[in-house]
Design a protein around this motif. Sequence first.
Motif, PDB file in Angstrom:
ATOM      1  N   PHE A 125       0.832  -1.203   0.000  1.00  0.00           N
ATOM      2  CA  PHE A 125       0.000   0.000   0.000  1.00  0.00           C
ATOM      3  C   PHE A 125       0.866   1.253   0.000  1.00  0.00           C
ATOM      4  CE2 PHE A 125      -2.520   3.289   2.062  1.00  0.00           C
ATOM      5  CZ  PHE A 125      -3.731   3.171   1.406  1.00  0.00           C
ATOM      6  N   SER A 128       2.633   1.941  -3.375  1.00  0.00           N
ATOM      7  CA  SER A 128       1.824   2.530  -4.449  1.00  0.00           C
ATOM      8  C   SER A 128       1.433   3.971  -4.123  1.00  0.00           C
ATOM      9  CB  SER A 128       0.599   1.672  -4.769  1.00  0.00           C
ATOM     10  OG  SER A 128       0.078   1.051  -3.625  1.00  0.00           O
ATOM     11  N   THR A 129       1.263   4.272  -2.830  1.00  0.00           N
ATOM     12  CA  THR A 129       1.007   5.669  -2.460  1.00  0.00           C
ATOM     13  C   THR A 129       2.226   6.532  -2.783  1.00  0.00           C
ATOM     14  OG1 THR A 129      -0.363   4.874  -0.657  1.00  0.00           O
ATOM     15  CG2 THR A 129       0.244   7.183  -0.601  1.00  0.00           C
ATOM     16  N   SER A 133       2.695   9.871  -5.285  1.00  0.00           N
ATOM     17  CA  SER A 133       2.830  11.117  -4.535  1.00  0.00           C
ATOM     18  C   SER A 133       3.740  12.153  -5.198  1.00  0.00           C
ATOM     19  CB  SER A 133       3.348  10.831  -3.122  1.00  0.00           C
ATOM     20  OG  SER A 133       4.710  10.483  -3.169  1.00  0.00           O
ATOM     21  N   ALA A 166       9.492  15.405   1.016  1.00  0.00           N
ATOM     22  CA  ALA A 166       8.305  15.713   1.817  1.00  0.00           C
ATOM     23  C   ALA A 166       7.134  14.826   1.406  1.00  0.00           C
ATOM     24  CB  ALA A 166       7.942  17.189   1.662  1.00  0.00           C
ATOM     25  N   GLY A 167       6.939  14.673   0.090  1.00  0.00           N
ATOM     26  CA  GLY A 167       5.830  13.854  -0.403  1.00  0.00           C
ATOM     27  C   GLY A 167       5.990  12.392  -0.017  1.00  0.00           C
ATOM     28  N   THR A 170       5.473  11.888   3.737  1.00  0.00           N
ATOM     29  CA  THR A 170       4.038  11.976   4.028  1.00  0.00           C
ATOM     30  C   THR A 170       3.325  10.693   3.611  1.00  0.00           C
ATOM     31  OG1 THR A 170       4.221  14.326   3.521  1.00  0.00           O
ATOM     32  CG2 THR A 170       2.010  13.439   3.788  1.00  0.00           C
ATOM     33  N   ALA A 171       3.700  10.166   2.446  1.00  0.00           N
ATOM     34  CA  ALA A 171       3.075   8.921   1.976  1.00  0.00           C
ATOM     35  C   ALA A 171       3.280   7.797   2.992  1.00  0.00           C
ATOM     36  CB  ALA A 171       3.659   8.525   0.616  1.00  0.00           C
ATOM     37  N   ILE A 174       1.136   8.654   6.263  1.00  0.00           N
ATOM     38  CA  ILE A 174      -0.312   8.505   6.067  1.00  0.00           C
ATOM     39  C   ILE A 174      -0.684   7.025   5.933  1.00  0.00           C
ATOM     40  CG2 ILE A 174      -2.200   8.912   4.438  1.00  0.00           C
ATOM     41  CD1 ILE A 174      -1.148  11.624   3.911  1.00  0.00           C
ATOM     42  N   MET A 178      -3.360   4.927   8.143  1.00  0.00           N
ATOM     43  CA  MET A 178      -4.559   4.332   7.560  1.00  0.00           C
ATOM     44  C   MET A 178      -4.640   2.837   7.805  1.00  0.00           C
ATOM     45  SD  MET A 178      -5.233   6.322   4.006  1.00  0.00           S
ATOM     46  CE  MET A 178      -6.574   5.226   3.598  1.00  0.00           C
TER      47      MET A 178
END
Lengths: 179, 229
Positions: A125, A128-129, A133, A166-167, A170-171, A174, A178
């Motif tokens: 997961f 792929s995020t 991103s 940063a992206g 964050t991925a 998050i 989740m």
Amino acid sequence: MEIFKTLIDWLSLLAIPVMILVFIGYGYLKKVRVYEVFVEGAKEGFDVGVKIIPYLVAMLMAIGMFRASGALDFLTWAVSPITNLIGMAPELLPMALMRPLSGSGSLGVMTELMNTHGVDSLIGFTASTMYGSTETTFYVVAVYFGAVGIRKTRYAITAGLMADAAGLITAVLISQLMF
Amino acid sequence: MLNHIWFWMIIASLFIAGINDIRNSSNPVKPDTTEEVAKAEKKESLNEKTYLGKVTSGAINAAELGVKIAIGLIGVMAMWLGIMKVAEEAGMIKKLGHLVRPITKRLFPSIPEDHPAIGSMIMNIAANMLGLSNAATPLGLKAMEELQKLNPEKDTASNDMITFLVINTSAITLIPASAIAIRASLGSASPQAIIVPAIMSATVATIVGLIVVKTLHHFNAKKIEKKNS
């Protein structure tokens, strides 16, 4: 979620036909000699393609060598103590390091991770995020600056890579939340 | 910056490949059976077996790929440049730029109002959001051409170009289509579950990128001021 996706899918499907219709149609109504003007604009296409060749070759050459040398394994080993601090699985590091370098390369790493750890696992997961991103920074820099002949890119790479970091972080965070 | 990154990437590749080869040759993986020995000898040339060989072919293949990508871009590039030229002559690009002026005024303060660069940039960003990569790159390159017209130093990136580039490299895509397609093909229970986290991550990337760029612009301007005074 399902409705959102269907909506965007339709929007993507319609975007280009509508754009062509509106632009050419509006031009025609405004008495623009559409065919002649189109051809005049299109003739620059070749120059742009040829212009970016040296930039793209320089960039892809360095990336190609880097990927083939096994340097990514070394970098993974060197960076992992830092990423362990945010609870990022070490398996995800090659993904993070590959993402700004190569679009097809990171797609390959993502598929591989989902194959070995399962699509719906945390690692699958997150991978792929991460892929969704950010963009391939090195490629964008080479093509966009190459097209207008800019060699001195100043701090574009630095800023692009910081945005990527940063992206990607964050991925990871998050995805952990989740799960 | 790119000079340093480029140089060190190449040097690191050669160095690490060399070390990997030395390590492999000092304790080679011994094939167990005679069958495997024969297979190993027949199958792999030195070029495929060693890291330095792989690095060499990596460089050459990448050079070929660079030309392939650039040539492949010419067709769509010509198409979009043609369409954009028609839209420009009709005055549509200016109108589009005018529409989004409130947002772009802050992001690109030095671009004059009504300049076609704004319209091209907005269309590139919209195409990126919708995942239309065939349209996004030509439109982005068109925008770069317009930005180059405003650039006083033709071989150096302008502030606006760097801002535009960072928005592009952290591109927010509403549907990360290729990731979803692969998830679906591998039998995921919910392939689309990544949409919201991906949008959120890309948004953070864009915001951080913009903050970094604006801060660097600011310090850069101060440095030039100091030099001139």
